[in-house]
Design an enzyme around this catalytic site. Structure first.
Site, mmCIF file in Angstrom:
data_model
loop_
_atom_site.group_PDB
_atom_site.id
_atom_site.type_symbol
_atom_site.label_atom_id
_atom_site.label_comp_id
_atom_site.label_asym_id
_atom_site.label_seq_id
_atom_site.Cartn_x
_atom_site.Cartn_y
_atom_site.Cartn_z
ATOM 1 N N GLU A 24 2.983 9.452 1.942
ATOM 2 C CA GLU A 24 4.081 9.238 1.007
ATOM 3 C C GLU A 24 4.082 7.827 0.431
ATOM 4 O O GLU A 24 4.391 7.629 -0.732
ATOM 5 C CB GLU A 24 5.423 9.520 1.714
ATOM 6 N N ASP A 25 3.744 6.854 1.245
ATOM 7 C CA ASP A 25 3.946 5.458 0.827
ATOM 8 C C ASP A 25 2.678 4.673 0.508
ATOM 9 O O ASP A 25 2.749 3.496 0.168
ATOM 10 C CB ASP A 25 4.723 4.695 1.915
#
Ligand code: MN
Length: 492
Positions: free
Chosen positions: A81-82
């Site tokens: 996600e990051d």
């Protein structure tokens, strides 16, 4: 939040060494290096390097001696996600099992608490994740606990939102999964931000009641330990625990704020090897101190509906001090503290509890998935799930859980739509009752069916509590109406 250096990778490996194999340790190290590289240069709002977050979450699970595979996934949980690194790369390096847990976390995404619709969407996502792999929720809870611990570095508006979501969504789910330890942490960490005034009030009450009692309690604990050991019983562990603040807060609300009526502010937990040892120990404790009437509870022969087992007794200790004892075996203790997670927990010998079929969790997830997909009334669902639950029994002894205030009609629809539609009467604990009677925890409920009955009564909508019952009653009314319309309208 304090920047402690006791959450390094070295210390994580040290904790894991107590129960994991060398191969496992290697995977943990690889997962750490992989995540560290992927998050390189990222800084949290607290000013710390990003990797401190997955690492801290991993520590929470290592303290619970959770399966190393789950901990590896925890270290990697924010990578897809990051960062630029993809899930495919994780799968290539760590295999499908770890990758699928990371995928589950990523699907949950950064949940945001914004009004009822988001709330329901969050719940739906969580049920799906839970149905696929309960381990995803274990990781999510550890993730959230660390985020709550570092909440001070966020703006107040965000603090409140995250804490509220934890208190209203995460903690009830942890509770439903039997994960007491995590539920308690989520509640107490959020409590401070959601109800700051009540938090300091309750904390003051607890501190005042406990002030100066540590020595006395230690004495009682030591005394009990010696006497039990003298009887030839191996005391595996004995420790005191203070009642959690949020649960004290809720109890105070129930007891009209009379702190004097709360007897389990402090409990001494005694862990002994076998069930026979549990009964022998409670006998020994009663020989030393006088038990309070009506406070001896045998949850071993009669477990709580959620499966909780232990012997409880409250005694007058030295100088009239009131203390609760909770006596249990190591297995009971693990189930009570870790719930579903106990199946991924390693004991002192490095072995795991037999992986029992966690049937009701799956059922719960299935039911919720079904209802949520047909969602028509958001509020009803929200109330349904988050209400306090009661557990009642079929005459055959199957456990059915329903929201508080549910009636025999809710029970009937829970069993089957047909039973609901043809429901004509009910017995609770072998006594005839009216259909709007509120069920209580532990009731045995039997539904009397009239085979000739065609439709439920519209009056039932006045007292039914569950979404299932209400939607089925409404649906039956609708089909009755269309049937009648068809019969009176001219045929075209
Ligand atoms: Mn995270």
């Amino acid at each position: 939040m304090s920047k402690k250096n006791n959450q390094t990778i070295e210390l994580l490996l040290k904790k894991l060494k107590k129960y994991a194999s060398n191969d496992d340790l290697e995977i943990i190290e690889l997962a750490y290096d992989f995540a560290d590289t992927a998050h390189k240069g990222q800084i949290r709002k607290s000013g710390e390097p990003y990797i401190t977050h997955p690492l801290a979450a991993a520590h929470i699970l290592a303290n619970m001696r959770i399966d190393p595979v789950v901990i590896a996934a925890t270290l990697l949980h924010d990578v897809p996600e990051d960062t630029e690194t993809t899930l495919q790369e994780i799968e290539k390096n760590f295999g499908t099992e770890i990758a699928s847990m990371v995928k589950g976390i990523t699907k949950l995404g950064k949940l945001k608490y914004r009004g009822v619709e988001r709330y329901i969407e969050n719940l739906r996502k969580m049920f799906v994740a839970m149905a696929e792999d309960v381990r995803v929720m274990i990781i999510k809870f550890a993730d959230r606990i660390h985020n709550l611990r570092t909440l001070d570095s966020l703006p107040p508006q965000k603090q409140y939102r995250i804490a509220l979501e934890s208190l209203e969504i995460y903690a009830p789910i942890a509770n439903r999964l039997g994960m007491n330890e995590m539920k308690g942490k989520l509640e107490d960490l959020s409590f401070k931000y959601v109800y700051p005034k009540e938090y300091s009030r309750v904390k003051k009450i607890r501190d005042e009641k406990l002030r100066g009692k540590e020595i006395l309690l230690k004495k009682i604990q030591k005394n009990a330990e010696n006497e039990i050991k003298d009887a030839g019983i191996d005391v595996i562990d004995i420790h005191g625990r203070n009642k959690r603040l949020f649960s004290l807060y809720k109890k105070l609300l129930r007891k009209d704020n009379q702190a004097a009526k709360i007897y389990d502010l402090v409990a001494i937990r005694v862990i002994v090897p076998t069930i026979a040892d549990c009964y022998a120990s409670i006998g020994i404790i009663h020989k030393i101190w006088r038990p309070l009437k009506g406070r001896i509870k045998d949850y071993i022969s009669q477990p709580k509906p959620n499966g909780y087992k232990s012997l409880h007794t409250t005694v007058f200790g030295e100088s009239g001090e009131i203390v609760e004892f909770q006596i249990r075996t190591p297995e009971m203790h693990e189930e009570a503290e870790y719930g579903v997670a106990a199946h991924w927990h390693y004991d002192e010998n490095g072995s795991r509890l037999p992986s029992k079929e966690v049937k009701w969790v799956k059922e719960l997830a299935e039911v919720q998935k079904e209802i949520l997909s047909k969602l028509s009334d958001l509020e009803e669902i929200k109330i349904d799930f988050l209400q306090t639950r009661i557990f009642v029994f079929t005459p055959k002894g199957d456990v059915i859980d329903l929201p508080e205030g549910a009636t025999p009609v809710d029970f009937a629809y829970h069993i089957h739509t047909d039973i609901g539609n043809k429901c004509n009467g009910a017995m609770i604990n072998e006594k005839m009752v009216s259909l709007n009677t509120e069920l209580k925890n532990g009731d045995v409920v039997e539904i009397i069916v009239d085979k000739n009955r065609k439709n439920p009564s519209v009056d039932w909508l006045k007292f039914t509590k569950t979404h299932t019952a209400r939607s089925r009653i409404k649906a039956a009314q609708k089909s009755k109406l269309t049937g009648w319309l068809k019969s009176v309208l001219p045929k075209s």
